[in-house]
Design a protein around this motif. Structure first.
Motif, short mmCIF file in Angstrom:
data_model
loop_
_atom_site.label_atom_id
_atom_site.label_comp_id
_atom_site.label_asym_id
_atom_site.label_seq_id
_atom_site.Cartn_x
_atom_site.Cartn_y
_atom_site.Cartn_z
N LEU A 1 -89.54 48.34 -19.65
CA LEU A 1 -90.66 48.94 -19.53
C LEU A 1 -91.84 48.56 -20.66
O LEU A 1 -93.07 49.11 -20.49
N SER A 2 -91.52 47.63 -21.56
CA SER A 2 -92.31 47.29 -22.26
C SER A 2 -93.96 46.69 -21.78
O SER A 2 -93.72 46.02 -20.84
N GLY A 3 -94.75 47.27 -22.34
CA GLY A 3 -96.17 46.99 -21.83
C GLY A 3 -96.70 47.76 -20.44
O GLY A 3 -97.90 47.73 -20.31
N LEU B 1 -91.02 46.84 -10.65
CA LEU B 1 -91.68 47.97 -11.59
C LEU B 1 -93.02 48.11 -11.36
O LEU B 1 -93.82 49.06 -11.40
N ASP B 2 -93.65 46.83 -11.21
CA ASP B 2 -95.20 46.96 -11.14
C ASP B 2 -95.62 47.53 -9.88
O ASP B 2 -96.64 48.37 -9.89
N PHE B 3 -94.72 47.11 -8.96
CA PHE B 3 -95.31 47.81 -7.41
C PHE B 3 -95.16 49.35 -7.62
O PHE B 3 -95.98 50.06 -7.06
N ALA B 4 -94.07 49.95 -8.11
CA ALA B 4 -93.78 51.13 -8.54
C ALA B 4 -95.00 51.86 -9.32
O ALA B 4 -95.44 53.31 -9.10
N LEU B 5 -95.45 51.39 -10.34
CA LEU B 5 -96.42 51.81 -11.15
C LEU B 5 -97.75 51.77 -10.55
O LEU B 5 -98.52 52.90 -10.67
N GLN B 6 -98.17 50.85 -9.78
CA GLN B 6 -99.33 50.97 -8.85
C GLN B 6 -99.19 52.11 -7.62
O GLN B 6 -100.16 52.84 -7.61
N GLU B 7 -98.09 52.20 -7.08
CA GLU B 7 -97.97 53.25 -6.32
C GLU B 7 -98.34 54.73 -7.13
O GLU B 7 -98.94 55.56 -6.32
N GLU C 1 -77.71 49.99 -22.60
CA GLU C 1 -78.35 49.94 -21.68
C GLU C 1 -79.74 50.78 -21.62
O GLU C 1 -80.81 50.51 -21.16
N ARG C 2 -79.93 51.75 -22.73
CA ARG C 2 -81.34 52.16 -22.98
C ARG C 2 -82.10 51.16 -23.83
O ARG C 2 -83.26 51.24 -23.29
N ARG C 3 -81.80 50.15 -24.34
CA ARG C 3 -82.34 49.17 -24.79
C ARG C 3 -83.07 48.21 -23.64
O ARG C 3 -84.04 47.71 -23.59
N ARG D 1 -87.89 58.11 -18.64
CA ARG D 1 -86.73 57.34 -18.37
C ARG D 1 -85.53 57.88 -18.21
O ARG D 1 -85.32 58.79 -18.81
N GLN D 2 -84.74 57.45 -17.36
CA GLN D 2 -83.26 57.87 -17.23
C GLN D 2 -82.41 56.49 -17.33
O GLN D 2 -82.53 55.61 -16.60
#
Length: 293
Positions: A218-220, A165-171, A210-212, A232-233
């Motif tokens: 994704l927290s933070g 997730l961090d890599f995707a956010l950076q991209e 699953e949403r939880r 979010r999906q």
């Protein structure tokens, strides 16, 4: 994401048109990341016993080396046109392609390869091996490179998802694009992130649970990357096909190298392997553990 200080974006080339597309993407990534670009050609000698087209004869070691330098010169010139401010270096290495590029990945910020090519360098098997063993994220150029559309990341709720997730956010931040965080579930999933959830019935049944899981993952994220809009999906179904659908409009799909659950013995997770061969846009595989090469 942490990376080696001063590390380059590394791209493997073999003289094919597919590897030149990889050079273009690698140069663009180097420009976005303010990194140098290193172009590597692996000279396989003695030649592997691969079939040659009619009329094509075996070449001498000297001719093969001259040809290899020609590939590197052409690729460097092309990269300079794509990203004029990126420092470009070239490297010719004799050896086994996957092993050489895996070693290069230890000093790289990102490794870029085509999904197939000629001469044995960038066949899909090499891309698969690198996605399993490289020490840095691996970008496999497959499908249609785009500069529009979201970055899409698969979030499975495992501990590995944090790095992915961090890599995707950076991209997404570097590209100025939104992020789609997709969590797929089949009804038989159990992850680290849902073990501590409240035992309420609505949080323990189906889609609500699953949403939880996705919310916990994704927290933070918004605080770390406030410039990235996040969609979010949560969808029921196989992650590979669902991410594959997104690849038709995304500019990049990001996944981990292995699935959570009982698949840790595989060389590469089924989701990442599916996308390497079937995605309609480039895919990045982010490894969770130190390489075992």
């Amino acid at each position: 994401m942490t990376s080696v200080a001063g590390a380059a974006v590394v791209v493997g080339v073999d003289g094919s048109s597919h590897s030149m597309v990889a050079v273009e993407m690698a140069a663009a990534e180097a420009a976005l990341r303010h990194r140098p670009l290193r172009i590597v050609h692996v000279l396989v000698w003695p030649k592997l016993p691969v079939p040659r087209p009619p009329g094509v004869t075996e070449t001498s070691p000297e001719a093969s080396r001259d040809q290899a330098y020609g590939y590197l010169t052409e690729a460097a010139g092309f990269a300079d046109k794509v990203a004029t401010d990126v420092p470009v270096s070239t490297k010719l290495v004799t050896g086994r392609p996957a092993a050489v590029l895996a070693d290069e990945s230890r000093r790289a910020d990102l490794l870029v390869v085509g999904e197939r090519g000629m001469g044995g360098l960038l066949f899909g098997s090499v891309a698969t091996e690198l996605a399993s063993h490289a020490a840095c994220p691996v970008l496999i150029v497959h499908g249609e490179p785009r500069t529009t559309g979201p970055v899409v990341v698969g979030v499975d709720g495992s501990a590995q998802s944090t790095g992915v997730l961090d890599f995707a956010l950076q991209e997404a931040s570097l590209r100025g694009s939104p992020l789609v965080a997709l969590h797929a579930w089949t009804g038989h999933d159990s992850t680290e992130l849902d073990l501590d959830l409240a035992a309420k019935r609505e949080c323990r049944s189906g889609d609500a649970r699953e949403r939880r899981v996705l919310a916990e993952a994704l927290s933070g994220a918004g605080g770390r990357y406030p410039d990235v809009p996040i969609r979010r999906q949560v969808l029921r179904g196989g992650a590979g096909p669902l991410l594959g659908e997104w690849s038709h409009t995304a500019q990049l799909v990001v996944v981990g190298d292995r699935c959570h659950g009982g698949l840790t013995g595989l060389a590469l997770g089924s989701v990442s392997q599916h996308l390497i061969f079937h995605a309609a846009c480039p895919t990045v595989v982010v490894r969770a553990r130190p390489p075992a090469y």
